[in-house]
Design an enzyme around this catalytic site. Sequence first.
Site, mmCIF file in Angstrom:
data_model
loop_
_atom_site.group_PDB
_atom_site.id
_atom_site.type_symbol
_atom_site.label_atom_id
_atom_site.label_comp_id
_atom_site.label_asym_id
_atom_site.label_seq_id
_atom_site.Cartn_x
_atom_site.Cartn_y
_atom_site.Cartn_z
ATOM 1 N N GLY A 274 25.096 7.439 53.681
ATOM 2 C CA GLY A 274 23.953 7.734 54.547
ATOM 3 C C GLY A 274 22.726 8.113 53.735
ATOM 4 C CG PHE B 178 15.548 13.761 57.076
ATOM 5 C CD1 PHE B 178 14.316 13.850 56.456
ATOM 6 C CD2 PHE B 178 15.605 13.262 58.367
ATOM 7 C CE1 PHE B 178 13.160 13.456 57.104
ATOM 8 C CE2 PHE B 178 14.462 12.859 59.029
ATOM 9 C CZ PHE B 178 13.235 12.953 58.395
ATOM 10 N N GLY B 179 19.441 14.060 54.724
ATOM 11 C CA GLY B 179 20.375 14.764 53.848
ATOM 12 C C GLY B 179 20.758 13.928 52.634
ATOM 13 C CB ALA C 163 14.373 16.842 59.150
ATOM 14 C CD GLU D 248 9.173 14.092 69.891
ATOM 15 O OE1 GLU D 248 8.493 14.974 69.345
ATOM 16 O OE2 GLU D 248 10.107 13.506 69.309
#
Length: 460
Positions: A15, A18-19, A331, A186
């Site tokens: 993956g 973000f991580g 995140a 949003e």
Amino acid sequence: MPTNAKPRPKVVIVGAGFGGLSAARRIARLPVQVTVVDRRNHHTFQPLLYQVATAGLSPGEIAAPIRWILKRDSNIEVLLEEVVDFNLEQTKVITKQQALDYDFLIIASGATHAYFGHDEWEPFAPGLKTIEDALEIRRRVLLAFELAERQENERQTAGQNEKNDAAQSGSPLQFVVIGAGPTGVELAGTLAEIARHAMNHEFRNIDPRQTRILLIEGGPRVLPAYSEELSRKAEDQLRRLGVEVRTSHTVTRIEPGAVWVGNEKILAPVVLWAAGVAASPLGRKLGVPVDRAGRVLVQPDLSVPGHPEVFVIGDLAALKDENGKMLPGVAPVAIQQGDWVAETIARDLEHQPRRNFHYHDKGSLATIGRAAAVAQFGTFELSGYFAWLAWLFIHILFLIGFRNRLLVMIQWAWSYLTYERGARLITGSDELPGWTQSPRPSPKNSVTTEPTVPAGQRRA
Ligand SMILES: Cc1cc2nc3c(=O)[nH]c(=O)nc-3n(C[C@H](O)[C@H](O)[C@H](O)COP(=O)(O)OP(=O)(O)OC[C@H]3O[C@@H](n4cnc5c(N)ncnc54)[C@H](O)[C@@H]3O)c2cc1C
């Protein structure tokens, strides 16, 4: 180079969200060989996906090729492959194509949508997680306006003078957003802006401002992770934008073109799902304890029980902070955990003892629309224009690539001045689920909701 040189330890990262990316960038400085495996060739900046879904930005402005991001790190290779399983005893990552060996494994495959056991709802109410999801939502939203225009045009051509506003059944201009967490809020807020401003003056037969946008939340308030005061302010800002907010209402069924809340049927050709996430299914492949959402219950150093060489980070990991509160799926948690695991591997290589992970919460922000947002930094709270400016600044700062930062800044400055949304392209099919091309004109004064009727007698 001597031929008997000790091979470098192999690190596999699953993956490049973000991580995974934060781990990869940090680990690249160590004497290791890294393989980053992702089923997509790009990293997506998920916090701005709603901008793609609502035609404010184009996909290329919020995503970047993983290979390009890591091009300077010569000890990192990138593989476009889908991981399907693990063999922890034999230290292997199984992809659809091959088995990869590792000395250290970092799993950062994130989360996916959860429909609370109703996966059959997904085609009628897409969620927002990938670029593909965002483009599908954009298609449905923009198509709804086009179908409304065409329907009105047909109606007038047929000599029926009755205007079809969205408060009447039979109009495609009814959007339902399910779930009032940050994504639902949003989406609803931005849809309201599109309807009220971006589309204004562009249609000849319909008035886009008549669009009905309904935000449904099962809990008692919007943005439940924020303070009650900020939730109230967020709800006020949504209502000012023209969003109908219904809290403490649970969706019981979704079918093509309609949502059921208890016994009430709400007709809505565009239904968006922002109500639940579940961990990536890879968590359950590890054979270690997971929580109800499928997140791996990691050790305080982010490794999995019994396998100190395997780490799980980001949305796939379940870990409590020092107050016993579960770390949120955001995140900054994934980024800090990626850094932490890289640091831990460095310590292992130097035979230093490991340390426990601590999350530094720098605050949270949620945007609602143009100049409307809420922000919470510890006990300091902010809402409205200044919260929105803070949100804008942070999101531009964290976007990957100078080009993207510049483009997004220009796009936003332009839309701020003109209300225009530049990426209004409809691609793919021209059908909406449950929407017939030339529906029967709706009876005068009919309403958007219908009482329960026996299944056999329901309208097609
Ligand atoms: C619409 C939306 C808005 C958000 N807004 C915010 C926000 O404003 N602020 C905030 O802090 N957080 C926000 N988040 C949450 C944040 O994006 C996540 O917490 C973060 O992305 C988690 O990082 P991760 O590395 O765990 O997973 P991700 O970033 O999701 O990355 C997972 C990666 O794993 C890859 N992958 C998955 N399965 C496989 C497989 N089987 N094989 C190979 N690769 C695989 C995926 O392709 C992906 O690249 C938002 C999320 C969404 C969906």
